[in-house]
Design an enzyme around this catalytic site. Structure first.
Site, mmCIF file in Angstrom:
data_model
loop_
_atom_site.group_PDB
_atom_site.id
_atom_site.type_symbol
_atom_site.label_atom_id
_atom_site.label_comp_id
_atom_site.label_asym_id
_atom_site.label_seq_id
_atom_site.Cartn_x
_atom_site.Cartn_y
_atom_site.Cartn_z
ATOM 1 N N ASN A 24 0.635 -1.172 0.019
ATOM 2 C CA ASN A 24 -0.123 -0.027 0.077
ATOM 3 C C ASN A 24 0.939 1.333 0.086
ATOM 4 O OD1 ASN A 24 0.970 -0.027 2.547
ATOM 5 N ND2 ASN A 24 -0.988 0.441 3.515
ATOM 6 N N ASP A 26 3.455 2.553 2.082
ATOM 7 C CA ASP A 26 3.878 3.390 3.154
ATOM 8 C C ASP A 26 5.165 3.025 3.583
ATOM 9 O OD1 ASP A 26 3.330 0.846 4.147
ATOM 10 O OD2 ASP A 26 2.045 1.422 5.716
ATOM 11 N N ASP A 30 3.527 -5.818 4.385
ATOM 12 C CA ASP A 30 2.047 -5.915 5.199
ATOM 13 C C ASP A 30 1.563 -7.442 4.571
ATOM 14 O OD1 ASP A 30 1.525 -5.401 2.348
ATOM 15 O OD2 ASP A 30 1.747 -3.129 2.855
ATOM 16 N N ASP A 99 4.352 -15.839 16.073
ATOM 17 C CA ASP A 99 4.977 -15.424 17.160
ATOM 18 C C ASP A 99 4.467 -15.087 18.542
ATOM 19 O OD1 ASP A 99 7.746 -14.750 18.453
ATOM 20 O OD2 ASP A 99 8.248 -14.223 16.404
ATOM 21 N N ASP A 200 8.767 -16.642 22.322
ATOM 22 C CA ASP A 200 9.824 -15.811 22.246
ATOM 23 C C ASP A 200 10.240 -15.982 23.769
ATOM 24 O OD1 ASP A 200 10.963 -13.308 21.207
ATOM 25 O OD2 ASP A 200 9.926 -12.681 23.209
ATOM 26 N N GLU A 278 12.187 -20.298 21.575
ATOM 27 C CA GLU A 278 13.352 -19.595 21.405
ATOM 28 C C GLU A 278 14.171 -19.822 22.453
ATOM 29 O OE1 GLU A 278 15.414 -14.987 21.149
ATOM 30 O OE2 GLU A 278 13.578 -15.567 22.010
ATOM 31 N N HIS A 335 15.957 -12.817 12.997
ATOM 32 C CA HIS A 335 15.974 -11.371 13.061
ATOM 33 C C HIS A 335 16.752 -10.907 14.036
ATOM 34 C CE1 HIS A 335 13.197 -12.780 15.904
ATOM 35 N NE2 HIS A 335 13.227 -12.135 16.729
ATOM 36 N N ASP A 336 17.417 -11.645 14.906
ATOM 37 C CA ASP A 336 18.340 -10.818 16.126
ATOM 38 C C ASP A 336 19.850 -11.249 15.661
ATOM 39 O OD1 ASP A 336 16.081 -10.453 17.616
ATOM 40 O OD2 ASP A 336 16.089 -12.409 18.468
#
Ligand code: GLC
Ligand code: CA
Length: 580
Positions: A24, A26, A30, A99, A200, A278, A335-336
């Site tokens: 969209n 921004d 999404d 998650d 998590d 995790e 992602h860490d």
């Protein structure tokens, strides 16, 4: 292979929704962006998706500070969009796990807003509030994200506890109402049809209620500095013990296993649901059937270098340490952490090394988890402008470098960027076009796109190229799917004295299929004695002709060669296979 569960067979793919695809305009990924790329994932051979947090959040920790557990962040879409994504994903026989952040909420969550409003609010005890000590915090515990683990709240004159950022107050899992509320949230997504949860930071759910001071011999900042400079494995092990001492009253308390068992019992009533923790602690498998289904093999992911000895030692330890019935789970990034290619690449043989990392994950015993973009060789992007930093960890480390260690500004920025996690969260690179096809050309993406998207590190270019990393992933994933031994077979190391090649068998019981996997992990040719007699048929190779007959005993391997050979059922000697 049929008796295995779907999550034992599936190749998982981790999506960071903010960075996958923006539809969209921004500059923010999404749910619709994910939906539009399902064909891509299906073609790659992905059979399950792990979605990083998709919940409403003030984004201090980029979604890991949840403000509502039963809704979708407005910038990602609506619950209706989520249902549609789930439906269309399922229609392709791809599962979806979400998650689930159990340890803490956002400080903007209505529960915390209530809790902090007065000392006698009914939700006061949903979080961990304590009196200060001598005009300071209740004890000397650290937050793992830096600074004290306690935040003073002037409104009620007490401190609350946070293992992560101060905007992420820890829930009080000793309060049964908290458990009930969180389990209700789990039910909400299970009723909708999700196939499981990535849990998590499970180790952080409980802390010692007596609040004893920790007695580590150095500050956490000092520890982090030494950790990043650690010269060898021995130093790292020593520091690891110091860290354990520092956080011993805050992590992996025995009570957490009770919660895991209860959560397992809950999800089991919904059919074949998977729980992935995790954590790397094998204790979270419980007895093999009563806690988590999968525990990440983080020690392999964190190995500073991939060598045959490292992998063999890792497999020996992990596989022997698991309770009967438990199933391994391998990953090379998330992602860490720094992207696999940035960690392992040597600047000369990056493609080859990226292939090795992929081949390990896809041929070792266990469920593989691919981190988005890894399949095209995305790398860390080290931001050089402080104003572009999004992850507060990067900004915090910049400050520590400046103020505590007197590091000059420019160097401190680079160290901050390396310490922070923006580096591995940049937009997915779909094409060589503007913004890598992640968002429209005129839009500024929420994190900069890595410039290497214009140099071949993108999906469109690599789809066309049979020699690309993407083609390699695709080919190997598809081979894995039609080769039962690679999924269900046990793991038997061979040629264990080789420092160059990693060689092992994946073998089904009795006279089932057996595959020899051989990887030369060096830049020069090598030769190994597998100890196996007879011949096999080449199923997959970076260097030799497939379907050709190969003698098994002496294998000559080209630099970085990866080869998989299926043993002939009758002709090879099983005796030799069992006692190499
Ligand atoms: C986990 C997440 C990480 C997050 C932390 C706190 O480690 O992977 O991204 O910052 O938990 O929720
Ligand atoms: Ca968007």
């Amino acid at each position: 292979m049929s008796e295995l569960k779907w999550w034992q067979k599936a190749v998982f793919y981790q999506i960071y929704p903010r960075s996958f695809a923006d539809t969209n305009g921004d500059g923010i990924g999404d749910l619709e962006g994910i939906r539009r790329h399902l064909d891509y994932l299906q073609d790659l051979g992905v059979e399950a998706i792990w979605l990083c947090p998709h919940y409403p959040s003030p984004l201090v920790d980029w979604g890991y500070d949840v403000a509502n557990y039963t809704d979708v962040a407005p910038e990602y879409g609506t619950l209706e969009d989520f249902r549609r994504l789930l439906q269309e994903t399922h229609r392709r026989n791809i599962r979806v796990i979400v998650d689930f952040v159990l340890n803490h909420t956002s400080d903007q969550h209505p529960w915390f807003q209530e809790s902090r409003s007065s000392r006698d609010n009914p939700k006061r005890d949903w979080y961990i509030w304590r009196e200060g000590r001598d005009g300071g915090p209740p004890n000397n515990w650290y937050s793992t994200f830096g600074g004290p683990a306690w935040e003073y709240d002037p409104r009620t004159g007490q401190y609350y506890y946070h293992f992560f950022f101060k905007e992420q107050p820890d829930l009080n899992w000793r309060n049964p109402e908290v458990k009930r509320a969180m389990f209700d949230a789990a039910r909400f997504w299970l009723e909708m049809g999700v196939d499981g949860f990535r849990l998590d930071a499970v180790g952080t759910l409980f802390e010692d209620p007596a609040l004893p001071d920790q007695t580590a011999p150095m500050s956490y900042e000092e520890w982090l500095k030494r950790w990043s400079a650690a010269a060898d494995e021995a130093e790292r092990e020593r520091l690891q013990r110091v860290r354990q001492e520092m956080f011993r009253y805050q992590e992996d308390l025995p009570e957490v296993h009770d919660v895991m068992r209860e959560l397992r019992a809950l999800v089991d009533t919904y059919g074949d649901i998977v729980l992935v923790g995790e954590t790397e602690d094998l204790a979270y498998y419980g007895n093999g059937e009563d806690e988590l289904h999968l525990v990440f093999n983080f020690p392999l992911m964190k190995a500073p270098r991939l060598t045959p000895a490292v992998v063999r030692a890792n497999q020996r330890e992990r596989l022997a340490g698991m309770p009967p019935g438990a199933w391994p789970c391998n990953t090379m990034g998330n992602h860490d952490v720094s992207r696999a290619l940035s960690r392992y690449g040597d600047g000369q043989h990056d493609l080859e090394i990226a292939r090795l990392a992929a081949a390990l994950m896809l041929t070792l015993r266990g469920t593989p988890f691919i981190y988005y973009g890894e399949e095209i060789g995305m790398r860390d992007l080290i931001l050089t402008d402080l104003s572009q930093f999004r992850d507060p960890l990067g900004r915090w480390w910049y400050q520590v470098e400046r103020e505590l260690f007197g590091t000059p500004h420019e160097e401190a920025v680079v160290r901050g960027a390396r310490f922070g996690r923006d580096k591995c969260r940049t937009p997915m690179q779909w094409s060589r076009g503007p913004n890598a096809g992640f968002c429209p050309a005129a839009v500024r993406p929420w994190l900069p796109v890595h410039p290497n998207h214009a140099e071949g590190v993108n999906v469109a270019d690599q789809l066309e190229d049979p020699d690309s990393l993407l083609s390699f992933y695709r080919r190997l994933i598809h081979l894995r799917q039609r080769t039962p031994a690679l999924v269900a077979g046990d793991y038997l190391p061979l040629a264990e004295d080789s420092n160059e090649a990693l060689v092992f068998l994946r073998r089904l019981p009795e006279d089932g299929q057996a595959c020899l996997v051989a990887m030369n992990m060096t830049a020069h040719p090598t030769q190994v004695d597998t100890g196996l007699d007879g011949w096999g048929r080449c199923l997959f190779s970076t260097d030799r002709a497939e379907r050709r007959e190969e003698a098994l005993r002496e294998l000559r391997l080209a630099p970085f060669e990866i080869t998989i050979i299926e043993l002939h059922p009758q002709r090879q000697s099983h005796g030799a296979a069992e006692h190499p």
